[in-house]
Design a protein around this motif. Structure first.
Motif, PDB file in Angstrom:
ATOM      1  N   SER A  61      12.477  13.045  -1.276  1.00 25.94           N
ATOM      2  CA  SER A  61      12.885  14.096  -0.347  1.00 25.94           C
ATOM      3  C   SER A  61      13.571  15.239  -1.085  1.00 25.94           C
ATOM      4  CB  SER A  61      13.829  13.526   0.721  1.00 25.94           C
ATOM      5  OG  SER A  61      13.186  12.532   1.479  1.00 25.94           O
ATOM      6  N   VAL A  62      14.369  14.894  -2.084  1.00 26.99           N
ATOM      7  CA  VAL A  62      15.041  15.918  -2.892  1.00 26.99           C
ATOM      8  C   VAL A  62      14.024  16.767  -3.636  1.00 26.99           C
ATOM      9  CG1 VAL A  62      16.581  16.309  -4.848  1.00 26.99           C
ATOM     10  CG2 VAL A  62      17.190  14.627  -3.113  1.00 26.99           C
ATOM     11  N   GLU A  63      12.961  16.122  -4.138  1.00 24.71           N
ATOM     12  CA  GLU A  63      11.909  16.868  -4.839  1.00 24.71           C
ATOM     13  C   GLU A  63      11.230  17.861  -3.909  1.00 24.71           C
ATOM     14  OE1 GLU A  63       9.059  14.415  -6.761  1.00 24.71           O
ATOM     15  OE2 GLU A  63      10.503  13.428  -8.075  1.00 24.71           O
ATOM     16  N   LEU A  64      11.008  17.455  -2.653  1.00 16.33           N
ATOM     17  CA  LEU A  64      10.299  18.300  -1.699  1.00 16.33           C
ATOM     18  C   LEU A  64      11.185  19.398  -1.112  1.00 16.33           C
ATOM     19  CD1 LEU A  64       8.299  15.508   0.161  1.00 16.33           C
ATOM     20  CD2 LEU A  64       7.303  17.327  -1.238  1.00 16.33           C
ATOM     21  N   LEU A  65      12.465  19.085  -0.855  1.00 20.09           N
ATOM     22  CA  LEU A  65      13.393  20.061  -0.267  1.00 20.09           C
ATOM     23  C   LEU A  65      14.729  20.018  -1.011  1.00 20.09           C
ATOM     24  CD1 LEU A  65      13.058  19.932   3.638  1.00 20.09           C
ATOM     25  CD2 LEU A  65      12.439  21.794   2.111  1.00 20.09           C
TER      26      LEU A  65
ATOM     27  N   LYS B 223       4.231  20.601  -6.539  1.00 20.61           N
ATOM     28  CA  LYS B 223       5.235  20.013  -7.428  1.00 20.61           C
ATOM     29  C   LYS B 223       5.132  20.609  -8.834  1.00 20.61           C
ATOM     30  CE  LYS B 223       5.816  15.563  -5.091  1.00 20.61           C
ATOM     31  NZ  LYS B 223       5.657  14.090  -5.204  1.00 20.61           N
ATOM     32  N   ILE B 224       3.890  20.805  -9.300  1.00 19.29           N
ATOM     33  CA  ILE B 224       3.706  21.417 -10.623  1.00 19.29           C
ATOM     34  C   ILE B 224       4.222  22.849 -10.606  1.00 19.29           C
ATOM     35  CG2 ILE B 224       2.010  22.157 -12.342  1.00 19.29           C
ATOM     36  CD1 ILE B 224       0.277  19.777 -11.457  1.00 19.29           C
ATOM     37  N   MET B 225       3.930  23.589  -9.538  1.00 17.41           N
ATOM     38  CA  MET B 225       4.433  24.961  -9.437  1.00 17.41           C
ATOM     39  C   MET B 225       5.952  24.999  -9.458  1.00 17.41           C
ATOM     40  SD  MET B 225       1.905  27.060  -6.866  1.00 17.41           S
ATOM     41  CE  MET B 225       1.686  25.873  -5.557  1.00 17.41           C
ATOM     42  N   ASP B 226       6.582  24.046  -8.793  1.00 23.99           N
ATOM     43  CA  ASP B 226       8.048  23.978  -8.804  1.00 23.99           C
ATOM     44  C   ASP B 226       8.568  23.799 -10.219  1.00 23.99           C
ATOM     45  OD1 ASP B 226       8.215  24.240  -6.056  1.00 23.99           O
ATOM     46  OD2 ASP B 226       8.340  22.087  -5.682  1.00 23.99           O
ATOM     47  N   GLY B 227       7.974  22.842 -10.938  1.00 27.83           N
ATOM     48  CA  GLY B 227       8.427  22.541 -12.287  1.00 27.83           C
ATOM     49  C   GLY B 227       8.163  23.639 -13.286  1.00 27.83           C
ATOM     50  N   GLU B 228       7.098  24.388 -13.065  1.00 28.93           N
ATOM     51  CA  GLU B 228       6.712  25.459 -13.988  1.00 28.93           C
ATOM     52  C   GLU B 228       7.295  26.808 -13.591  1.00 28.93           C
ATOM     53  OE1 GLU B 228       4.793  24.883 -16.916  1.00 28.93           O
ATOM     54  OE2 GLU B 228       5.441  22.870 -16.272  1.00 28.93           O
ATOM     55  N   ASN B 229       8.100  26.810 -12.517  1.00 31.89           N
ATOM     56  CA  ASN B 229       8.743  28.044 -12.054  1.00 31.89           C
ATOM     57  C   ASN B 229       7.740  29.170 -11.791  1.00 31.89           C
ATOM     58  OD1 ASN B 229      11.473  27.058 -12.205  1.00 31.89           O
ATOM     59  ND2 ASN B 229      11.339  27.242 -14.436  1.00 31.89           N
ATOM     60  N   ILE B 230       6.671  28.823 -11.110  1.00 28.41           N
ATOM     61  CA  ILE B 230       5.650  29.808 -10.758  1.00 28.41           C
ATOM     62  C   ILE B 230       6.249  30.835  -9.804  1.00 28.41           C
ATOM     63  CG2 ILE B 230       3.406  30.149  -9.645  1.00 28.41           C
ATOM     64  CD1 ILE B 230       3.301  28.767 -12.391  1.00 28.41           C
ATOM     65  N   LYS B 231       5.947  32.090 -10.032  1.00 28.86           N
ATOM     66  CA  LYS B 231       6.496  33.170  -9.219  1.00 28.86           C
ATOM     67  C   LYS B 231       6.129  32.995  -7.747  1.00 28.86           C
ATOM     68  CE  LYS B 231       6.312  36.651 -12.911  1.00 28.86           C
ATOM     69  NZ  LYS B 231       5.728  37.947 -13.319  1.00 28.86           N
ATOM     70  N   THR B 232       7.037  33.395  -6.911  1.00 29.74           N
ATOM     71  CA  THR B 232       6.846  33.257  -5.469  1.00 29.74           C
ATOM     72  C   THR B 232       5.538  33.884  -5.006  1.00 29.74           C
ATOM     73  OG1 THR B 232       9.241  33.299  -5.119  1.00 29.74           O
ATOM     74  CG2 THR B 232       7.852  33.778  -3.210  1.00 29.74           C
ATOM     75  N   GLU B 233       5.232  35.072  -5.533  1.00 33.70           N
ATOM     76  CA  GLU B 233       4.032  35.776  -5.076  1.00 33.70           C
ATOM     77  C   GLU B 233       2.736  35.092  -5.505  1.00 33.70           C
ATOM     78  OE1 GLU B 233       5.739  38.192  -8.619  1.00 33.70           O
ATOM     79  OE2 GLU B 233       6.487  37.029  -6.914  1.00 33.70           O
ATOM     80  N   ASP B 234       2.806  34.185  -6.486  1.00 32.70           N
ATOM     81  CA  ASP B 234       1.607  33.477  -6.959  1.00 32.70           C
ATOM     82  C   ASP B 234       1.438  32.113  -6.297  1.00 32.70           C
ATOM     83  OD1 ASP B 234       1.013  35.553  -8.729  1.00 32.70           O
ATOM     84  OD2 ASP B 234       2.249  34.681 -10.320  1.00 32.70           O
ATOM     85  N   ARG B 235       2.468  31.619  -5.673  1.00 30.49           N
ATOM     86  CA  ARG B 235       2.425  30.251  -5.133  1.00 30.49           C
ATOM     87  C   ARG B 235       1.421  30.096  -3.996  1.00 30.49           C
ATOM     88  NH1 ARG B 235       6.575  26.653  -6.382  1.00 30.49           N
ATOM     89  NH2 ARG B 235       6.184  25.619  -4.401  1.00 30.49           N
ATOM     90  N   GLU B 236       1.398  31.062  -3.087  1.00 27.63           N
ATOM     91  CA  GLU B 236       0.461  30.946  -1.969  1.00 27.63           C
ATOM     92  C   GLU B 236      -0.970  30.954  -2.467  1.00 27.63           C
ATOM     93  OE1 GLU B 236       0.043  32.600   2.518  1.00 27.63           O
ATOM     94  OE2 GLU B 236       0.032  34.143   0.973  1.00 27.63           O
TER      95      GLU B 236
END
Length: 326
Positions: A25-29, A193-206
């Motif tokens: 749950s911590v990983e998700l939120l 989860k990979i995007m979270d760990g790699e700090n992908i920019k907000t505008e690229d996540r969607e």
């Protein structure tokens, strides 16, 4: 496998699985949940209360699944219909026993517990990004009846409008094929989860989320038209359907071209040409490795992971999920 109600002797195992659920749950939120260990007295209180229980799945005398449940009754108020229901606070299956029907057996056990108390409904809450859980509960007959919403007071504004529209269209294409929906949602979950760990920019996540949602969108049409879901057919039909969906929802034409390139080559390793494609590749492989023969050969599996995973986050996830217990 046996389904039964918890006793005091089960407290240690219940705590172990609930602590694992808390970590997930911590990983998700991470901005909502924090790491916390369940205390003996908390579990004891639930077991001893007449309106709460833990339903357990037992295999070889070991607890492999837990459902934390509460019997509740809405008050007779002017704006509320008086009702009785079971609230499922937590449901977790030991990771070593997932995708083996344990969750379904737990839900059946919870239903029996509630029906004995004349419950009219069964309710629960799910983290919006926990797509695999949402798919599981929908397959078990749960439907959304109320959404909790939150507004962030921040300078950064970001909408997932197109992601949600794409999810809706994906479900239409895969209607009647629940396993394909489950696969798609699992890949999406890994990608996020990979995007979270790699700090992908907000505008690229969607954008990357949309790629994950549509990566296998051609599989049903490939089987219908070509009698096969082999990679070339799936890629060929997938990019056509992906383009149709994205145009229909009004997505950015320039972004559509990139989505179609990745969907149209998502089984072709040599075509990977960017972090967006790489994240999709790793997320898909994380899910597909569950059914690969390589799982039986530690050295072969390590070689597959080292060759295919380029992000630190993705490789770490693969090592933890597939090599940790080998």
């Amino acid at each position: 496998m046996n389904i039964r109600i918890a006793t005091l002797e089960d407290i240690k195992e219940i705590k172990r699985l609930l602590d694992k659920l808390n970590e997930s749950s911590v990983e998700l939120l991470p901005n909502f949940f924090k790491i916390s260990k369940v205390k003996n007295k908390e579990v004891l209180k639930i077991i001893e209360d007449r309106n709460s229980d833990f339903v357990l799945a037992i295999e070889d005398e070991k607890v492999i699944g837990v459902g934390e449940i509460y019997f509740k009754e809405t008050k007779d108020e002017p704006v509320l219909v008086k009702n009785t229901y079971v609230y499922i606070q937590n449901l977790i299956v030991d990771e070593r026993f997932r995708n083996k029907g344990v969750g379904k057996e737990l839900i059946d056990g919870i239903k029996n517990w509630g029906l004995k108390r004349n419950a009219k409904h069964f309710r629960l809450s799910v983290i919006p990004s926990n797509y695999s859980a949402i798919g599981f509960y929908e397959n078990e007959g749960f439907e959304a009846f109320m959404h909790s919403m939150e507004m962030k007071v921040s300078d950064e504004e970001f909408s997932e409008e197109y992601k949600q529209k794409t999810l809706k269209e994906m479900r239409k294409v895969f209607k009647g094929f629940p396993l394909q929906i489950d696969h798609t949602l699992n890949v999406l979950g890994y990608a996020e989860k990979i995007m979270d760990g790699e700090n992908i920019k907000t505008e690229d996540r969607e954008f990357i989320s949309i790629v994950a949602i549509l990566h296998d969108i051609g599989i049903i049409e490939a089987k219908r038209k070509h009698g096969s879901s082999d990679a070339p057919y799936q890629e060929r039909e997938g990019k056509i359907i992906a383009e149709e969906i994205l145009k229909e929802i009004g997505y950015d034409p320039k972004a559509i071209d990139r989505v179609c390139y990745i969907v149209g080559n998502h089984h072709t390793y040599s075509k990977i040409d960017g972090i967006d494609f790489q994240i999709l590749w790793e997320a898909d492989l994380l899910e597909n490795l569950k059914t690969r023969d390589a799982l039986n050969d530690k050295e072969k599996l390590k070689g597959v992971i080292d060759k295919n995973f380029k992000t630190k986050t993705g490789k770490g996830m693969a090592y933890r999920e597939y090599l940790q217990h080998k």
